[in-house]
Design a protein around this motif. Structure first.
Motif, PDB file in Angstrom:
ATOM      1  N   ARG A  62       0.836  -1.189   0.000  1.00  0.00           N
ATOM      2  CA  ARG A  62       0.000   0.000   0.000  1.00  0.00           C
ATOM      3  C   ARG A  62       0.879   1.250   0.000  1.00  0.00           C
ATOM      4  O   ARG A  62       1.800   1.372   0.797  1.00  0.00           O
ATOM      5  CB  ARG A  62      -0.893  -0.039   1.238  1.00  0.00           C
ATOM      6  N   ILE A  63       0.584   2.204  -0.886  1.00  0.00           N
ATOM      7  CA  ILE A  63       1.303   3.477  -0.947  1.00  0.00           C
ATOM      8  C   ILE A  63       0.572   4.463  -0.032  1.00  0.00           C
ATOM      9  O   ILE A  63      -0.628   4.707  -0.196  1.00  0.00           O
ATOM     10  CB  ILE A  63       1.352   4.020  -2.385  1.00  0.00           C
ATOM     11  N   GLU A  64       1.296   5.027   0.907  1.00  0.00           N
ATOM     12  CA  GLU A  64       0.710   5.928   1.905  1.00  0.00           C
ATOM     13  C   GLU A  64       0.205   7.216   1.251  1.00  0.00           C
ATOM     14  O   GLU A  64       0.833   7.761   0.345  1.00  0.00           O
ATOM     15  CB  GLU A  64       1.771   6.266   2.956  1.00  0.00           C
ATOM     16  N   MET A  65      -0.918   7.706   1.743  1.00  0.00           N
ATOM     17  CA  MET A  65      -1.505   8.954   1.232  1.00  0.00           C
ATOM     18  C   MET A  65      -0.724  10.146   1.782  1.00  0.00           C
ATOM     19  O   MET A  65      -0.221  10.105   2.905  1.00  0.00           O
ATOM     20  CB  MET A  65      -2.966   9.060   1.651  1.00  0.00           C
ATOM     21  N   SER A  66      -0.645  11.217   0.981  1.00  0.00           N
ATOM     22  CA  SER A  66       0.131  12.384   1.398  1.00  0.00           C
ATOM     23  C   SER A  66      -0.685  13.391   2.201  1.00  0.00           C
ATOM     24  O   SER A  66      -0.127  14.328   2.752  1.00  0.00           O
ATOM     25  CB  SER A  66       0.742  13.063   0.177  1.00  0.00           C
ATOM     26  N   ILE A  75      -5.710  22.802  -4.840  1.00  0.00           N
ATOM     27  CA  ILE A  75      -6.143  21.882  -5.884  1.00  0.00           C
ATOM     28  C   ILE A  75      -6.194  22.628  -7.215  1.00  0.00           C
ATOM     29  O   ILE A  75      -6.259  23.863  -7.236  1.00  0.00           O
ATOM     30  CB  ILE A  75      -7.526  21.282  -5.550  1.00  0.00           C
ATOM     31  N   PRO A  76      -6.148  21.916  -8.339  1.00  0.00           N
ATOM     32  CA  PRO A  76      -6.244  22.588  -9.629  1.00  0.00           C
ATOM     33  C   PRO A  76      -7.614  23.247  -9.798  1.00  0.00           C
ATOM     34  O   PRO A  76      -8.608  22.767  -9.239  1.00  0.00           O
ATOM     35  CB  PRO A  76      -6.052  21.466 -10.646  1.00  0.00           C
ATOM     36  N   PRO A  77      -7.682  24.347 -10.555  1.00  0.00           N
ATOM     37  CA  PRO A  77      -8.969  25.031 -10.729  1.00  0.00           C
ATOM     38  C   PRO A  77      -9.996  24.182 -11.467  1.00  0.00           C
ATOM     39  O   PRO A  77     -11.191  24.340 -11.280  1.00  0.00           O
ATOM     40  CB  PRO A  77      -8.623  26.285 -11.516  1.00  0.00           C
ATOM     41  N   SER A  96      -2.317  12.242  -6.324  1.00  0.00           N
ATOM     42  CA  SER A  96      -1.268  12.853  -7.146  1.00  0.00           C
ATOM     43  C   SER A  96      -1.712  14.155  -7.810  1.00  0.00           C
ATOM     44  O   SER A  96      -0.885  14.933  -8.268  1.00  0.00           O
ATOM     45  CB  SER A  96      -0.805  11.870  -8.221  1.00  0.00           C
ATOM     46  N   GLU A  97      -3.020  14.425  -7.866  1.00  0.00           N
ATOM     47  CA  GLU A  97      -3.523  15.654  -8.475  1.00  0.00           C
ATOM     48  C   GLU A  97      -3.500  16.839  -7.512  1.00  0.00           C
ATOM     49  O   GLU A  97      -3.632  17.981  -7.935  1.00  0.00           O
ATOM     50  CB  GLU A  97      -4.953  15.453  -8.983  1.00  0.00           C
ATOM     51  N   ILE A  98      -3.360  16.574  -6.218  1.00  0.00           N
ATOM     52  CA  ILE A  98      -3.336  17.661  -5.240  1.00  0.00           C
ATOM     53  C   ILE A  98      -1.980  18.368  -5.363  1.00  0.00           C
ATOM     54  O   ILE A  98      -0.938  17.735  -5.375  1.00  0.00           O
ATOM     55  CB  ILE A  98      -3.582  17.118  -3.826  1.00  0.00           C
ATOM     56  N   LEU A  99      -2.033  19.689  -5.477  1.00  0.00           N
ATOM     57  CA  LEU A  99      -0.834  20.472  -5.762  1.00  0.00           C
ATOM     58  C   LEU A  99       0.054  20.699  -4.562  1.00  0.00           C
ATOM     59  O   LEU A  99       1.273  20.634  -4.667  1.00  0.00           O
ATOM     60  CB  LEU A  99      -1.236  21.814  -6.379  1.00  0.00           C
ATOM     61  N   ALA A 100      -0.544  21.002  -3.415  1.00  0.00           N
ATOM     62  CA  ALA A 100       0.261  21.317  -2.219  1.00  0.00           C
ATOM     63  C   ALA A 100      -0.597  21.229  -0.973  1.00  0.00           C
ATOM     64  O   ALA A 100      -1.820  21.310  -1.034  1.00  0.00           O
ATOM     65  CB  ALA A 100       0.850  22.720  -2.336  1.00  0.00           C
TER      66      ALA A 100
END
Length: 104
Positions: A62-66, A75-77, A96-100
């Motif tokens: 499982r890859i841990e969530m950031s 988030i992108p507009p 992976s779509e979340i920017l920061a």
């Protein structure tokens, strides 16, 4: 046929999906004038409400969530999958779509 949700807590994201709600822009100016909804632009800031368990890599780990519920993120507009519950609007994004992540 559309599915009607009564409560957003009934929606559980799968894999690496993140459920967010955009922060609403102020509809009132500093001088006290109320702006119509059509002139208020969408902000790129959102609050994380729920996260999935994470994606699975080729070895089955499982890859841990950031991000975690309660985090404030950019988030992108555009993009994401819109979800509407009553009058409230939410979006589902991939991790992976979340920017920061916003730290304050």
């Amino acid at each position: 046929m559309a599915t009607t949700l009564r409560n957003i807590k009934a929606l559980v994201p799968l894999l690496d999906r993140v459920l967010v709600q955009r922060v609403r822009a102020e509809a009132k100016t500093a001088s006290g004038i109320y702006l119509p909804e059509s002139t208020v632009e969408k902000l790129s800031e959102a609050t994380v409400l729920a996260v999935g368990p994470g994606a699975v890599d080729k070895e089955g780990k499982r890859i841990e969530m950031s991000v975690q519920p309660g985090d404030r993120v950019l988030i992108p507009p555009y993009g994401g999958s819109p979800v509407k519950v009553g009058d409230e609007e939410y979006s589902l994004f991939r991790d992976s779509e979340i920017l920061a992540k916003i730290r304050e």
